[in-house]
Scaffold this active site. Structure first.
Site, PDB file in Angstrom:
ATOM      1  N   ARG A 245       7.953  -3.189   0.715  1.00 15.25           N
ATOM      2  CA  ARG A 245       6.570  -3.295   0.262  1.00 15.25           C
ATOM      3  C   ARG A 245       6.562  -4.115  -1.017  1.00 15.25           C
ATOM      4  NH1 ARG A 245       4.680   1.878  -2.278  1.00 15.25           N
ATOM      5  NH2 ARG A 245       4.946   0.600  -4.135  1.00 15.25           N
TER       6      ARG A 245
ATOM      7  N   HIS B 188       1.635   0.196  -4.102  1.00 11.11           N
ATOM      8  CA  HIS B 188       1.124   0.951  -2.949  1.00 11.11           C
ATOM      9  C   HIS B 188      -0.284   0.486  -2.583  1.00 11.11           C
ATOM     10  CE1 HIS B 188       0.220   4.234  -0.243  1.00 11.11           C
ATOM     11  NE2 HIS B 188      -0.795   4.604  -0.995  1.00 11.11           N
TER      12      HIS B 188
ATOM     13  N   TYR C 203       7.943   3.207 -11.341  1.00 11.43           N
ATOM     14  CA  TYR C 203       9.020   3.767 -10.507  1.00 11.43           C
ATOM     15  C   TYR C 203       9.966   2.741  -9.889  1.00 11.43           C
ATOM     16  CZ  TYR C 203       5.431   2.718  -7.009  1.00 11.43           C
ATOM     17  OH  TYR C 203       4.483   2.087  -6.246  1.00 11.43           O
TER      18      TYR C 203
HETATM   19  C1  LIG Z   1      -0.841  14.124   5.225  1.00 12.72           C
HETATM   20  C2  LIG Z   1      -0.914  13.170   4.069  1.00 12.72           C
HETATM   21  N1  LIG Z   1      -0.337  13.486   2.902  1.00 12.72           N
HETATM   22  C3  LIG Z   1      -0.428  12.679   1.839  1.00 12.72           C
HETATM   23  C4  LIG Z   1      -1.107  11.498   1.918  1.00 12.72           C
HETATM   24  C5  LIG Z   1      -1.270  10.608   0.680  1.00 12.72           C
HETATM   25  N2  LIG Z   1      -0.517   9.345   0.844  1.00 12.72           N
HETATM   26  C6  LIG Z   1      -1.107   8.231   1.280  1.00 12.72           C
HETATM   27  S1  LIG Z   1      -0.017   6.991   1.552  1.00 12.72           S
HETATM   28  C7  LIG Z   1       1.279   7.940   1.057  1.00 12.72           C
HETATM   29  C8  LIG Z   1       2.681   7.378   1.129  1.00 12.72           C
HETATM   30  C9  LIG Z   1       3.038   6.975   2.522  1.00 12.72           C
HETATM   31  O1  LIG Z   1       4.310   6.390   2.565  1.00 12.72           O
HETATM   32  P1  LIG Z   1       4.850   5.703   3.883  1.00 12.72           P
HETATM   33  O2  LIG Z   1       4.703   6.634   5.042  1.00 12.72           O
HETATM   34  O3  LIG Z   1       6.219   5.240   3.575  1.00 12.72           O
HETATM   35  O4  LIG Z   1       3.863   4.484   4.171  1.00 12.72           O
HETATM   36  P2  LIG Z   1       3.574   3.218   3.266  1.00 12.72           P
HETATM   37  O5  LIG Z   1       2.440   3.564   2.373  1.00 12.72           O
HETATM   38  O6  LIG Z   1       4.821   2.887   2.522  1.00 12.72           O
HETATM   39  O7  LIG Z   1       3.205   2.159   4.229  1.00 12.72           O
HETATM   40  C10 LIG Z   1       0.843   9.194   0.668  1.00 12.72           C
HETATM   41  C11 LIG Z   1       1.714  10.268   0.145  1.00 12.72           C
HETATM   42  C12 LIG Z   1      -1.697  11.184   3.148  1.00 12.72           C
HETATM   43  N3  LIG Z   1      -2.371  10.064   3.346  1.00 12.72           N
HETATM   44  N4  LIG Z   1      -1.575  12.030   4.206  1.00 12.72           N
END
Ligand SMILES: Cc1ncc(C[n+]2csc(CCOP(=O)(O)OP(=O)(O)O)c2C)c(N)n1
Ligand SMILES: Cc1ncc(C[n+]2csc(CCOP(=O)(O)OP(=O)(O)O)c2C)c(N)n1
Ligand SMILES: [Mg+2]
Ligand SMILES: [Mg+2]
Lengths: 355, 328, 328, 355
Positions: free
Chosen positions: A251, A255, A264
């Protein structure tokens, strides 16, 4: 078990890797992917710009992950389904969904701005991993109906920790459902690095626990992605069940625009990954192969510019969704118990207009 | 210098710091609460100050987070966990309902779980779907849970300290839209006991009952009403469970009229409970039916429409107007 | 021969059979619903009759089951899923709340989910912990869900047929303790529309409002009251959402007195909602405050103590006695 | 990765298997296990009889799985924790909990009849897999406190499909928590056979997806179980993190007395597994080794009979829990909001007595 050796067909410098398992796609096909990559990159940049301009509330960019986005859309056939997350706007657009409709979620107009049934693109999922059991359901349904539909479901490295990831993969394996799970391992879940998410040898290694073939692919190599995903799609369509695919990617942006990645991670890491950029690599490859010249590049950039302009224009109007919609879709049938509330709001709005 | 202007996020952060300093068994964990300091910065700097063992990031799994907290509480810790947004606590629903809420009861009090579940709560921030739910009714309806919702930054500090010291599991609802509002907070003020409502404004004509993010809205409505010559009182529940029936009923008995204000959808909600109780216990004091001003019974709207959904001072005043005033 | 004596489990089984025969897109799945026929035998013989593709066992994972149903509904099926016991639906809470309930709304009605979630519901069977929860409030509070609770075997048949034909997701609450009670069921009776309450007993003096397993208890109370010269009416809601306000309010306006009866813990419950509405909409008709007879605000008791928790005819009559009767 | 070859030290006929990885425990130790097995079997029979007599509402018997029960209790040291399910009453009893207190759940007196803190035995878990994250929490807490406590958590084959199983294993691996997960694969989840639960090569294979060592053990061989579990406990105590263990065993009885197993399995299968009975095998082994004679057998049977008698007596009285307890434990502090309800009940009960 599939081999978990990383599949890569084009090196970061553009040279062919020479893989004994997968052939390099034809130059014409690669050129098509390059067009899509440039379009996707431009889309990401435009969407991020729209955030800065206040036209979008937030944008989780797939900058750096465009190869996954493009490949996910490219390997699907008519009628196949795509299950994207909030980060997979480019994949949805590449699959044919109107870019402005895709962005309505983030412009705040409605939750899902497009018709999921039209292009077989499920609503972008926000609650992590929750879309994966749905993907299995669509696939299992297709199988019961005797259709050879395949479902490609996307999720991130962080999402693999959720219970729903586990339940979906297990259901898919037990039912031999035609699903391809593509985990975009971009190394972070917001701020949490992969090492705190999993200590497995790879995320693809999780396949073994479900009796599901899996593969680890260079997620910045669209050639490898389309080759390996394409094979998984064919196997699923042929009745050979699901596959778990891990794409090794990164990425590049924070975020979302609201995030501060400096808290981080080091810039050095980002710089390091910039060298493996999916566009740079394919461009070098196509340039060396002589299928991409300056003129072609200009044409590609221009066409990407058109998508960007379309997005800009589509989101520039001060659209205001109709408040009556708040009550219109909660239930299919008439909802007598919502009528009084809808009337209250309508009366308020009338009074507002008249005051 | 204990009194200072803090945002609600800072007040909560200070409460966590003070609790962690006061009691070694307090640990903080969840998603992104470590180096990032939480998406709302409520846990900012805790890992740095207290070390990775006391404030740490977990893998991304809410049921696991709640379950880990239960186990750690069984073994001597006082975990304070963060659910990143309201709707993302739902994966932990079974752990919260079947274990966190019931453990003390099922073990005849032998296993107590002093766990605080912090939930960034409710809407008003223009968040996309799943980021603005008001879920207090799910928890308030579940016996064994204590449910707290501060409305001011001072209460955010004080009630979080109280929640962490509480022997039972506490669902701690933090009104998101006040995270970055600045207010005076005096950390030396005695910690308010859980279960005690407060009268934020005395009023003769009618009583507004509210909690969490609806308290400032109710107060704004009361201000407006005052300019029109109507004197409205405002009760801030602070704790939803235990519900401070006495304070609420005393106010309503005095005014004879009540409007309950809450942001959550209204059907089978905490607002229903409050209205039902007032109806039952103040029957002979009521001059008019108890009215409720709540969110509609619809999923939380997209950002551009949320203002139509949220209780507004105007909507509250309309409800007050409907309280069958005898204009003679 | 369409009228016959059936247990509630048989009535439900017949409804599933008839629905599966009438519509090829109806599929049944869950834990142990296949060869075993479900732990309460509601799906008895369905795999045998309709084949493994139409009635099948899944791996043991409730969130997965609900999620699979959502996906299958997106692709043309009408899934009827079983949660083995009430409390074991909690792992599916996120799928139900964040997706099943919201999908139609978030997609502007383009994706409709005609899914029925069958839930063996409530207590009174001497079940150990986690087997006797009454969870209707969680669902009733969630916009987008339709919540149905039959009280008779005929309604069990008719409402399940209606639920399967319904275009929206339905939470279908089956009172466990009536699974093996035998009653007359005429499967040729027109399917009752969802959202319509029924007056089970007319009464002049006061109205008892109940649903599901509390309806027979309310009727028993009314019988007893009759012997003491008090004429109580009983309204059976049948649907909790949509709530048939008209029928309930009409009865209460006539009698001027009401007692709401429900087995679930009372705080922030469906009973709260009903009491609050009656208080709000029948204010000038009420001779006395609306009373609620519900389960206590405690976790469901162990078998040997459950009778103290459950609303009983006696407890209902005590509440009726408290309705400020003028004995002159 | 651990070797997933099944570990067996004693053959069904009692002969030693000869394993190159694990040594056969000493005869004295095995005799101790045999005593426990007989006690466990007798406990299962007694509890089932109490159901038939109406003294217990229900009993999920571990008949056939006694080796797992005995081994789970045997390998733990003082201070270690056991996390049992509803089927693991024998393990709880072997761990030192009063048998009558264990049964109060099923007699309907209270939810958990014993003090979990006293013997470090968690309440028997009914909602499947939900106890596993708790086990990780206890273990992680111990580690933070610098104690070498180990937690042994039990679950069934069916429970491995739940999201909580996944989340617990991943947390344990990432935190290197001192937990041993013992999956008793008894081939059924009520009526659902293993093949419909998982198509992985084994349940132990799931370890790979978490980066956790795992092992597959003959679950009817108490020698193999104690050897392999004992090693896992030592590794955990030494800071080397969690292990996933699959015990290959069989549920000889129906799920509970309320279940009708003839609806979903053949008697032949049960008969086949009877040949691999954990007691028969160890008895043959000890007999052949000359450490078990008739007199010893009589003594063992008699001592088991005492446990059974204790259980019978303890559950024969018509105990009636105090209704006031309904309100006593919901909250630690005073619960003003429950006071009116408690008073209502108290008044009713007084009225009952007086009428
Ligand atoms: C059930 C749930 N818990 C927490 C979140 C909050 N949240 C949104 S994105 C994220 C990180 C997701 O990481 P990843 O699965 O690696 O996907 P990326 O954002 O890196 O594409 C979090 C914790 C959420 N959307 N859904
Ligand atoms: C969350 C949850 N869902 C469903 C049930 C109902 N249930 C009780 S036991 C059981 C089967 C469990 O199978 P397994 O894990 O193999 O354990 P075993 O009974 O074979 O020991 C089911 C479905 C439950 N207790 N918890
Ligand atoms: Mg990621
Ligand atoms: Mg099993």
């Amino acid at each position: 078990m599939s081999e978990l050796r990383l599949v890569r067909l084009i090196e970061p410098d553009g040279s062919a890797s020479g893989d004994d398992r997968y052939a390099l796609p034809a130059p014409g096909e690669l050129l098509e992917h390059y067009r899509a990559l440039v379009r996707g990159r431009r889309f990401n940049e435009q969407a991020s710009a729209l955030v800065r301009q206040g036209r979008l509330a937030v944008y989780p960019s797939s900058h750096g992950q465009e190869a996954c986005q493009v490949a996910a859309a490219a390997v699907l056939r008519d009628g196949d389904w795509l299950f994207p997350t909030y980060r997979d706007s480019v994949a949805a657009v590449e699959r044919g969904v109107d870019p402005v409709e895709v962005m309505l979620l983030l412009s705040g107009d409605w939750h899902c701005g497009y018709d999921p049934m039209r292009h077989h693109v499920a609503p972008q999922a926000t609650p992590l991993a929750t879309q994966l059991p749905h993907a299995v359901g669509v696939a299992h349904a297709a199988r019961l109906k005797g259709e050879d539909t395949v479902v490609l479901a996307l999720c991130g490295d962080g999402a693999t920790s959720e219970g729903d990831f586990h339940e979906a993969l297990n259901f898919a394996a037990v039912f031999r459902a035609p699903v391809v799970f593509l985990v975009q391992n971009n190394k972070y879940a917001i701020s949490v690095p992969l090492a705190r998410q999993s200590v497995a040898s790879s995320l693809a290694a999780k396949g073994e626990g479900y009796g599901m073939p899996s593969a680890l692919v260079d997620g910045n190599d669209v050639a490898a992605l389309t080759a390996v995903l394409g094979e998984a799609v064919r196997r699923a369509a042929g009745g050979d069940g699901p596959t778990l695919m891990e794409a090794d990617t990164y990425r590049m942006d924070a975020h979302t625009n609201a995030d501060d990645a400096s808290r981080y991670r080091d810039d050095a890491e980002v710089t390091e990954w910039a060298r493996r950029d999916p566009l740079v690599r394919l461009r070098a490859h196509l340039r060396a192969a002589g299928v991409l010249d300056d003129e072609e590049e200009r044409a590609i950039a221009e066409s990407a510019e058109q998508t960007a302009a379309y997005l800009r224009t589509g989101l520039s109007a001060d659209s205001e969704p109709d408040p009556a919609e708040l009550f219109a879709h909660v239930y299919a049938g008439p909802a007598p118990h919502l009528a009084a509330q809808a009337e209250l709001l309508a009366a308020e709005l009338t009074a507002e207009v008249h005051s | 210098m204990t009194a200072t202007k803090l945002t609600m996020a800072q007040a909560l952060n200070t409460a966590l710091r003070d609790a962690m300093t006061a009691d070694e068994s307090v640990v903080v964990f969840g998603e992104d609460v470590g180096p990032l300091g939480g998406v709302f910065r409520v846990t900012d700097g805790l890992t740095e100050t207290f070390g990775e063992q006391r404030c740490f990031d977990t893998p991304l799994a809410e049921s696991g987070i709640a379950g880990l907290a239960i186990g750690m509480a069984m073994n001597g810790f006082r975990p304070v966990i963060e659910m990143q947004f309201d709707a993302f606590a739902y994966p932990a629903f079974e752990q919260i309902t079947s274990h966190l809420a019931k453990m003390a009861n099922r073990t005849r009090g032998r296993v107590r779980l002093p766990v605080v579940v912090r939930v960034p709560y409710a809407g008003g921030i223009g968040g996309v779907e799943h980021h603005c739910d008001s879920s207090e009714a799910y928890y308030a309806h579940t016996p064994g849970l204590t449910v707290v919702a501060p409305a001011t930054n001072a209460d955010a500090y004080g009630l979080l300290r109280a929640a962490i010291e509480h022997p039972d599991p506490v669902i701690f609802l933090e009104p998101k839209r006040h995270y970055f509002t600045r207010e005076e907070v005096d950390t030396a003020t005695p910690v308010p006991p859980i279960g005690q409502a407060v009268v934020r404004r005395e009023g003769r004509d009618a009583t507004l009952v509210a909690y969490g993010p609806s308290v400032p809205v109710a107060l704004a409505a009361a201000e407006l009403a005052a300019t029109e010559g109507r004197d409205l009182g405002v009760v801030d529940l602070r704790s939803i469970v235990p519900f401070d029936e006495e304070t609420v009923l005393a106010q309503v008995r005095r005014t004879g009229r009540a409007v309950v204000v809450a942001e959550a959808q209204g059907f089978a909600s905490v607002a229903s409970e409050i209205a039902a109780r007032i109806g039952e216990r103040c029957f002979h004091h009521l001059e008019a039916p108890v009215r409720r001003v709540t969110g509609f019974d619809i999923p939380y709207p997209p950002p551009k429409l949320e203002r139509h959904h949220l209780p507004s001072p105007d909507r509250i005043l309309d409800a007050v107007d409907a309280l069958q005033w005898d204009e003679t």
